[in-house]
Design an enzyme around this catalytic site. Structure first.
Site, PDB file in Angstrom:
ATOM      1  N   LYS A   1     -16.794  15.956   0.915  1.00  0.00           N
ATOM      2  CA  LYS A   1     -15.692  15.099   0.453  1.00  0.00           C
ATOM      3  C   LYS A   1     -15.138  15.673  -0.845  1.00  0.00           C
ATOM      4  CE  LYS A   1     -14.694  10.201  -0.568  1.00  0.00           C
ATOM      5  NZ  LYS A   1     -15.245   8.840  -0.664  1.00  0.00           N
TER       6      LYS A   1
ATOM      7  N   SER B   1     -12.652   5.189   2.007  1.00  0.00           N
ATOM      8  CA  SER B   1     -11.943   6.365   1.550  1.00  0.00           C
ATOM      9  C   SER B   1     -12.444   7.678   2.137  1.00  0.00           C
ATOM     10  CB  SER B   1     -12.029   6.442   0.028  1.00  0.00           C
ATOM     11  OG  SER B   1     -13.358   6.676  -0.394  1.00  0.00           O
TER      12      SER B   1
ATOM     13  N   SER C   1     -16.827   2.816   1.533  1.00  0.00           N
ATOM     14  CA  SER C   1     -16.137   4.054   1.915  1.00  0.00           C
ATOM     15  C   SER C   1     -16.914   5.028   2.778  1.00  0.00           C
ATOM     16  CB  SER C   1     -15.664   4.782   0.667  1.00  0.00           C
ATOM     17  OG  SER C   1     -14.442   4.248   0.269  1.00  0.00           O
TER      18      SER C   1
END
Ligand code: GLN
EC number: 6.3.5.7
Length: 495
Positions: free
Chosen positions: A79, A159, A183
């Site tokens: 990420k 997210s 997330s």
């Protein structure tokens, strides 16, 4: 094994060790898949194929000697919230622009130490703020799943939407995510994969770009729970560079997978039966209850009385911390700068141009709730509610070992179905936020498809540092659900 893309992380690990495949082959196949499919999905912000190919050669040399770490030669994605030395790290924000960190986050350093090979940096909501991955300055991510009867682009959740989409599409064998209020769990559910938010403090936050420091927690995302267990074992651990990381030994998580749930008490929180909960979500939840019962668990009703205050308290506490954490992006020390006639003008112009709308909204709200006169009424109150939420869980764990709930109140929806009212978007987090506020671990496993043909997840919430019981119960759900559906777009299909 008909295709290299049928491998899980665990089976690829065995195939590499027994030299049935080489790391170069495995990495090359995944780089090809990214080139083939990611133009549309947009799950990567930065790709690093050259570094990956070099690392694969080194991995093969080690594997040939019977050496190499526990993840040697396995392609993963990171990420883009984790700082990676020498590789652009953006948090999906214009304000970080071409920021190339001179240091490595502890979590990614741990994965590298074990030999994992990063194929690049994965897309996310800007600064991890969102539940759709549509707030990224690098464009939205497309969920590789499609509705049964429509070609509309679906959101992957957020997210960690890039991580979830890339894993689901088979572009990587696993990925890192971060979870502040859901997330990891919500995008895992939306993309039909598995994700774990460990106990706060289990993984170091050093080098992870901060959203809300008292909530942010890194965790693994992968196609199976075993793969998540393997990744978590490397990611977790004490780090003197993070004062909130906890000094406890890291268990052998994989070993907990087969423990079963006989004699385990599973709590069903009545407050999670919210008004307007879709019948399909209710049904999958009931299915989960039945699966656990059939496997020998005792299922009991429990109460988490402060649940309804979780969401509003989270959107005060998290935003307050965000406004403070994001004060550092001033155009002087990091990333993009827009100059101005005075220092104040430079700050204003830089921040106005560098942050997207959702981030600005949160900075404004967060600054407001911390301002004098409002601090007691909002921020302090939210902190008190947080303590009450935590007590709810502690009390529940006097009688149950683990809690079962849905992960999200819906399956993935189309890009253009995203509500225009931000508060409606925040409602997505209703089932994930309480565990984050309490700091307890939680995971999501895919449990079935909804009527529109997209995945639904089930969430298990555990005791502090008891990821092992979560894995044991999660594994029972995973086996019972035997979720073998594949998304419409995946590496196994030729484009
Ligand atoms: N969707 C939640 C939010 O927007 C959670 C985000 C996260 O966990 N990083 O704040």
């Amino acid at each position: 094994m008909s295709s290299i893309f049928d491998h899980t992380l665990a089976s690829a690990r065995e195939a590499l060790r027994s030299r049935k495949i080489s790391a170069v082959e495995l990495v090359d196949a995944h780089i090809d898949a990214i080139e083939r499919l990611d133009g549309g999905l947009n799950s990567f912000i930065t790709r690093t194929p050259e570094q990956a190919r070099l690392a694969a050669k080194e991995a093969d040399a080690l594997l040939a000697k019977g050496e190499g770490g526990s993840l040697c030669g396995l392609p993963i994605g990171i990420k883009d919230l984790f700082a990676t030395e020498g590789v652009r790290t953006t948090a999906a924000s214009k304000i970080l622009g071409n920021f190339v960190p001179p240091y490595e986050s502890t979590v990614t350093a741990n994965l590298k130490r074990e030999g994992a090979i990063s194929l690049g940096k994965l897309n996310l909501d800007e600064f991890a703020m969102g539940s759709t991955n549509l707030t990224s300055a690098f464009g939205g991510v497309e969920n590789p799943w499609k509705l049964r009867d429509s070609d509309a682009k679906l959101v992957p959740g957020g997210s960690s939407g890039g991580s979830a989409a890339a894993v689901a599409a088979g572009l990587v064998l696993g990925a890192t995510g971060t979870d502040t209020g859901g997330s990891i769990r919500q995008p895992a559910a939306f993309c039909g994969i598995t994700g774990i938010k460990p106990t706060y403090g289990r993984c170091s936050r050093f080098g992870t770009i901060a959203f809300a420091s008292s909530l942010d927690q890194a965790g693994p995302m992968a196609r199976t729970l075993q793969d998540c267990a393997i990744l978590l074992e490397s990611m977790a651990g004490f780090d003197p560079k993070d004062s909130t990381s906890v000094n406890r030994p890291v268990p052998h998580y994989e070993a907990a997978l087969g423990r079963g749930v006989k004699g385990l008490k599973v709590g069903i929180p009545k407050e999670y039966r919210i008004d307007g909960l879709p019948a399909e979500i209710e049904a999958i939840w009931q299915q989960g209850i039945n699966w656990l019962k059939e496997a020998g668990a005792e299922v009991v009703d429990i109460s988490l009385p402060h649940t309804k205050y979780g969401l509003p308290a989270y959107y005060i506490a998290a935003l307050a911390e965000a406004s403070s954490n994001l004060a550092r992006y001033d155009g002087v020390r990091f990333g993009e700068r827009v100059s101005g006639a005075s220092l104040d003008a430079l700050y204003e112009a830089t921040r106005a141009a560098g942050f997207g709308d959702e981030v600005k909204r949160r900075i404004l709200l967060g600054t407001y709730v911390l301002s004098s006169g409002y601090y007691d009424a909002y921020y302090l109150r939210a902190q008190k509610v947080r303590t009450l939420l935590q007590r709810d869980f502690l009390k529940a764990y006097e009688t149950v070992d683990v809690i079962l709930a849905p992960t999200a109140p819906s399956g993935a929806f189309a890009w253009d179905e995203k509500p225009t009212d931000p508060v409606q978007v925040y409602l997505n987090d209703v089932f994930t936020v309480p565990a984050s506020m309490a700091g307890v671990p939680a995971l999501s496993v895919p449990a079935g498809l909804d009527g529109r043909g997209v995945p639904l997840g089930l969430q298990l919430i555990g005791r502090f540092f008891d990821e092992e019981t979560l894995l044991a119960a999660g594994s029972v759900l995973e086996r019972a659900a035997s979720f073998t559906h594949r998304p419409t777009i995946h590496a196994g299909v030729s484009a």
